[in-house]
Design a protein around this motif. Structure first.
Motif, mmCIF file in Angstrom:
data_model
loop_
_atom_site.group_PDB
_atom_site.id
_atom_site.type_symbol
_atom_site.label_atom_id
_atom_site.label_comp_id
_atom_site.label_asym_id
_atom_site.label_seq_id
_atom_site.Cartn_x
_atom_site.Cartn_y
_atom_site.Cartn_z
ATOM 1 N N MET A 286 4.556 13.968 -1.428
ATOM 2 C CA MET A 286 3.898 13.178 -0.944
ATOM 3 C C MET A 286 3.088 12.132 -0.505
ATOM 4 O O MET A 286 2.438 12.350 -0.819
ATOM 5 C CB MET A 286 3.572 15.163 -0.191
ATOM 6 C CG MET A 286 2.512 14.826 1.379
ATOM 7 S SD MET A 286 1.049 16.597 1.016
ATOM 8 C CE MET A 286 0.001 16.169 0.071
ATOM 9 N N VAL A 287 3.013 11.897 0.984
ATOM 10 C CA VAL A 287 1.761 11.342 0.973
ATOM 11 C C VAL A 287 1.328 11.250 2.529
ATOM 12 O O VAL A 287 2.356 11.137 3.497
ATOM 13 C CB VAL A 287 3.039 9.311 1.216
ATOM 14 C CG1 VAL A 287 1.740 8.851 1.771
ATOM 15 C CG2 VAL A 287 3.316 8.549 -0.705
ATOM 16 N N MET A 288 0.349 11.422 2.139
ATOM 17 C CA MET A 288 -0.653 12.018 4.395
ATOM 18 C C MET A 288 -0.988 10.532 4.115
ATOM 19 O O MET A 288 -2.407 10.733 3.501
ATOM 20 C CB MET A 288 -0.318 13.411 3.721
ATOM 21 C CG MET A 288 -1.200 13.574 5.342
ATOM 22 S SD MET A 288 -2.449 15.489 4.904
ATOM 23 C CE MET A 288 -4.166 14.316 4.935
ATOM 24 N N ILE B 179 -3.723 8.167 2.033
ATOM 25 C CA ILE B 179 -4.433 7.324 2.570
ATOM 26 C C ILE B 179 -5.538 7.476 3.562
ATOM 27 O O ILE B 179 -4.513 7.813 4.384
ATOM 28 C CB ILE B 179 -3.670 6.507 2.491
ATOM 29 C CG1 ILE B 179 -2.108 6.051 1.971
ATOM 30 C CG2 ILE B 179 -3.523 5.237 2.997
ATOM 31 C CD1 ILE B 179 -0.908 5.473 2.442
ATOM 32 N N PHE B 180 -6.507 7.286 2.911
ATOM 33 C CA PHE B 180 -7.823 7.267 4.477
ATOM 34 C C PHE B 180 -8.060 6.444 4.979
ATOM 35 O O PHE B 180 -8.373 4.916 4.336
ATOM 36 C CB PHE B 180 -8.947 8.477 3.837
ATOM 37 C CG PHE B 180 -10.119 8.490 5.092
ATOM 38 C CD1 PHE B 180 -10.200 9.305 5.976
ATOM 39 C CD2 PHE B 180 -11.106 7.868 4.185
ATOM 40 C CE1 PHE B 180 -11.008 9.617 6.643
ATOM 41 C CE2 PHE B 180 -12.399 7.643 5.179
ATOM 42 C CZ PHE B 180 -12.395 8.565 6.281
ATOM 43 N N ILE B 181 -8.173 6.266 6.285
ATOM 44 C CA ILE B 181 -8.101 5.371 6.845
ATOM 45 C C ILE B 181 -9.528 5.140 7.849
ATOM 46 O O ILE B 181 -8.676 6.031 8.883
ATOM 47 C CB ILE B 181 -7.240 4.198 7.716
ATOM 48 C CG1 ILE B 181 -5.905 3.829 7.154
ATOM 49 C CG2 ILE B 181 -7.475 2.327 8.564
ATOM 50 C CD1 ILE B 181 -4.247 3.743 7.131
ATOM 51 N N ASP B 182 -10.924 5.205 7.404
ATOM 52 C CA ASP B 182 -11.670 5.231 8.281
ATOM 53 C C ASP B 182 -11.476 4.121 9.637
ATOM 54 O O ASP B 182 -11.319 2.661 9.349
ATOM 55 C CB ASP B 182 -12.751 5.138 8.045
ATOM 56 C CG ASP B 182 -13.741 5.849 8.168
ATOM 57 O OD1 ASP B 182 -13.628 5.869 9.935
ATOM 58 O OD2 ASP B 182 -15.425 5.547 7.918
ATOM 59 N N GLU B 183 -11.981 4.441 10.672
ATOM 60 C CA GLU B 183 -12.296 3.871 12.157
ATOM 61 C C GLU B 183 -10.958 2.857 12.385
ATOM 62 O O GLU B 183 -10.286 1.950 12.387
ATOM 63 C CB GLU B 183 -12.886 2.518 11.491
ATOM 64 C CG GLU B 183 -15.042 3.127 11.490
ATOM 65 C CD GLU B 183 -15.166 3.994 13.164
ATOM 66 O OE1 GLU B 183 -14.649 3.729 14.305
ATOM 67 O OE2 GLU B 183 -15.623 4.919 12.516
ATOM 68 N N ILE B 184 -9.942 3.669 12.629
ATOM 69 C CA ILE B 184 -8.438 3.162 12.408
ATOM 70 C C ILE B 184 -8.082 2.271 13.503
ATOM 71 O O ILE B 184 -7.172 1.500 14.306
ATOM 72 C CB ILE B 184 -7.355 4.761 12.222
ATOM 73 C CG1 ILE B 184 -6.266 3.904 12.319
ATOM 74 C CG2 ILE B 184 -7.225 5.238 13.451
ATOM 75 C CD1 ILE B 184 -5.232 4.528 11.924
ATOM 76 N N ASP B 185 -9.221 2.265 14.357
ATOM 77 C CA ASP B 185 -9.114 1.618 15.989
ATOM 78 C C ASP B 185 -9.254 0.298 15.940
ATOM 79 O O ASP B 185 -8.878 -0.189 17.022
ATOM 80 C CB ASP B 185 -9.804 2.887 17.328
ATOM 81 C CG ASP B 185 -11.169 2.061 16.861
ATOM 82 O OD1 ASP B 185 -11.665 1.647 17.009
ATOM 83 O OD2 ASP B 185 -11.616 3.376 16.032
ATOM 84 N N LEU C 117 0.732 -1.579 0.349
ATOM 85 C CA LEU C 117 0.272 -0.125 -0.209
ATOM 86 C C LEU C 117 0.798 1.054 0.023
ATOM 87 O O LEU C 117 0.530 2.149 -0.762
ATOM 88 C CB LEU C 117 -0.769 -0.203 1.376
ATOM 89 C CG LEU C 117 -1.663 1.343 1.857
ATOM 90 C CD1 LEU C 117 -2.802 1.468 0.575
ATOM 91 C CD2 LEU C 117 -2.136 1.000 3.495
ATOM 92 N N PHE C 118 2.085 1.197 0.796
ATOM 93 C CA PHE C 118 2.582 2.378 0.669
ATOM 94 C C PHE C 118 3.744 2.720 -0.209
ATOM 95 O O PHE C 118 3.821 3.436 -0.773
ATOM 96 C CB PHE C 118 3.721 2.740 1.938
ATOM 97 C CG PHE C 118 2.102 3.229 3.623
ATOM 98 C CD1 PHE C 118 2.413 4.559 3.848
ATOM 99 C CD2 PHE C 118 2.084 2.353 4.318
ATOM 100 C CE1 PHE C 118 2.171 4.440 4.688
ATOM 101 C CE2 PHE C 118 0.980 2.123 5.621
ATOM 102 C CZ PHE C 118 0.952 3.721 5.363
ATOM 103 N N GLU C 119 4.249 1.302 -0.748
ATOM 104 C CA GLU C 119 4.751 1.395 -2.103
ATOM 105 C C GLU C 119 3.892 1.850 -3.168
ATOM 106 O O GLU C 119 4.775 3.329 -3.884
ATOM 107 C CB GLU C 119 5.439 -0.531 -2.338
ATOM 108 C CG GLU C 119 6.668 -0.244 -1.061
ATOM 109 C CD GLU C 119 7.019 -1.704 -2.377
ATOM 110 O OE1 GLU C 119 6.976 -1.950 -3.156
ATOM 111 O OE2 GLU C 119 7.580 -1.739 -1.230
ATOM 112 N N MET C 120 3.130 1.413 -3.458
ATOM 113 C CA MET C 120 1.795 1.850 -4.257
ATOM 114 C C MET C 120 2.041 4.041 -3.950
ATOM 115 O O MET C 120 1.606 4.541 -5.172
ATOM 116 C CB MET C 120 1.040 1.369 -4.327
ATOM 117 C CG MET C 120 1.146 0.329 -5.070
ATOM 118 S SD MET C 120 -0.899 -1.004 -5.134
ATOM 119 C CE MET C 120 -1.174 0.273 -6.228
ATOM 120 N N ALA C 121 1.565 4.147 -2.587
ATOM 121 C CA ALA C 121 1.554 5.479 -2.484
ATOM 122 C C ALA C 121 2.373 6.333 -2.593
ATOM 123 O O ALA C 121 2.274 7.136 -3.130
ATOM 124 C CB ALA C 121 1.160 5.497 -0.512
#
Length: 482
Positions: A343-345, A296-302, A284-288
């Motif tokens: 940038m990758v945020m 990269i949006f991660i919903d409900e990261i908990d 995922l991060f290599e593609m980003a």
């Protein structure tokens, strides 16, 4: 990059494809994708952006069809060899029936294909014919046939586009060293369609919108400024009660900010095979980084990154968290700091910030509180939800907003929906199904009254308790970074 130049290259690519010069058409299609990508960065109107994205998708599909034809013809040339007859005088080589056209460059005609092969490129032919209908008629009345002046000009454009493509190929992640299925699974999470949520569609939350613009938009507009210590934020965590607009803000980022947007959930990074979940995180991060600038949006990261070391934690879950932490720390390397275009945020949202691992909390540098809407925000939310609804003259939005103290944005939307149905419920009360079906549209045209809103308020209660609010405020006071 001018619109005229993009239009001319598109016409030329389709002409080459129609004439059978598939290799030149493929080169032009690749160049077009890069030209459109550069041009879209200069477009500010979201409706125009959506049209350009549709054109981008059409060009990708046409290019893929050209590639398929080239692959099929290559197989034919390998499998079929011409056989010369013994008597050359009695033999006549009959070429395929091709409409005679003035080709801007040498035409490569396919050899005789198998009889049971599929007809080639029907969709592309239809697209070319549709495009030719808009071309002006020439002196001889033919459409889509290049003039003599055009014949001299087109090879120069093709040469220039070919050189442009050689300098910078269209970006496509090859996924070498990774399972093809894993790459395709993550590519599906790239938002290609416009969510069509603008900043103006979100009431209140001015501080959150300002921070997201500063973290994503301004580094793209002012790359010379956002360097060194002023480098862009690499992690933003949105904290708040359910229904306050955290996911809506992420959709607005995808719509308004011209960055590649990955929408990731826990199911995306979960696999039943040992070690594959960690590979997905790394991929995922290599593609980003490849498609940077990226959000990269991660919903409900908990649900993915709860505290490590608890008795309920599984070994596989711990490995995934460790890989995520390592990759997030690697995002802020020296090259990314020096160039905002790389940038990758990571943009994350949660309703349970106290369950998040401490190391992840440190990597999410900006932690902002998305509170319940204020009185002014509630009035704005009412106007946004009721803009397509006809209201009676006695409706007082300010009074309704005061009565909804403690309601979240989702609660206010539910009140508006319930109130909008009240008139219909009164109209069909006591009627049979047949009578309901026979009601005309004009009879159902009834404005929503103040009484409808008061009835809806009695039925719809707020979903966030005072104890929960106190818990959020205490956490943000201790760990917040607005």
């Amino acid at each position: 990059m001018s619109l005229r130049e993009i239009s001319e290259n598109l016409k030329l690519a389709r002409e080459y494809a129609l004439l059978g010069n598939y290799s030149s058409a493929s080169v032009l299609y690749h160049g077009l994708l890069e030209q459109i990508k550069k041009y879209v960065y200069t477009v500010r109107d979201s409706s125009f952006q959506q049209r350009w994205q549709q054109l981008w998708q059409e060009i990708i599909e046409e290019n893929q069809q050209v590639q398929d034809i080239m692959s099929t013809l290559g197989n034919f040339q390998l499998d079929t060899a011409p056989v010369k007859p013994s008597n050359h005088d009695d033999f006549e080589m009959r070429p395929l029936h091709v409409e005679q056209r003035h080709s801007p460059c040498p035409v490569r005609r396919p050899t005789n294909p198998y009889k049971d092969s599929k007809p080639a490129n029907n969709r592309l032919s239809v697209a070319v014919k549709a495009q030719q209908r808009h071309l002006p008629r020439g002196a001889n009345g033919d459409r889509g046939r290049p003039s003599k002046g055009k014949e001299k000009k087109e090879p120069k454009e093709a040469k220039r586009s070919a050189l442009y493509v050689q300098e910078k190929e269209a970006k496509r992640f090859d996924g070498a060293g990774y399972d093809k299925d894993l790459v395709e699974a993550l590519e599906r999470d790239i938002i290609s369609q416009n969510p069509n949520i603008k900043w103006d569609d979100i009431a209140d939350l001015e501080d959150a919108k300002k921070l997201l613009k500063e973290a994503v938009v301004l580094p793209m507009w002012m790359p010379a400024f956002f360097k060194g210590i002023r480098r862009p934020w690499k992690g933003v965590l949105m904290v708040g009660p359910p229904g306050t607009g955290k996911t809506l803000l992420a959709k607005a980022v995808a719509t308004e900010c011209r960055t590649t947007f990955f929408n990731v959930s826990s199911s995306t990074l979960t696999s039943k095979y040992r070690g594959e979940s960690e590979k997905l995180v790394r991929l995922l991060f290599e593609m980003a980084r490849f498609y940077a600038p990226t959000t990269i949006f991660i919903d409900e990261i908990d649900s993915m990154c709860s505290r490590r070391g608890t008795s309920e934690e599984h070994e596989a879950s711990r490995r995934v968290k460790a890989e995520l932490l390592v990759q997030m720390d690697g995002v802020g390397g020296a090259s990314e700091n020096d160039d905002p275009s790389k940038m990758v945020m990571v943009l994350a949202a949660t309703n349970f910030p106290w369950d998040i691992d401490e190391a992840l909390r440190r990597r999410l540098e900006k932690r902002i509180y998305i509170p319940l809407p204020s009185t002014k925000g509630r009035v704005e939310l009412l106007k946004i939800n009721l803009r397509e609804l006809e209201l009676a003259s006695d409706v007082d939005l300010d009074k309704i907003a005061e009565q909804m103290e403690g309601y979240s944005g989702a609660d206010i939307t539910n009140v508006c929906r319930d109130a909008s149905l009240m008139a219909m419920r009164r109209r069909i009360e006591g009627l049979t199904p047949e009578e309901i079906r026979n009601i005309s549209r004009d009879e159902m045209h009834m404005p929503t009254t103040m009484e409808d809103f008061e009835s809806a308020l009695r039925k719809v209660s707020k979903s966030v308790s005072a104890a929960d609010l106190e818990k959020y405020e205490k956490w943000i006071e201790e760990f917040g970074s607005c």
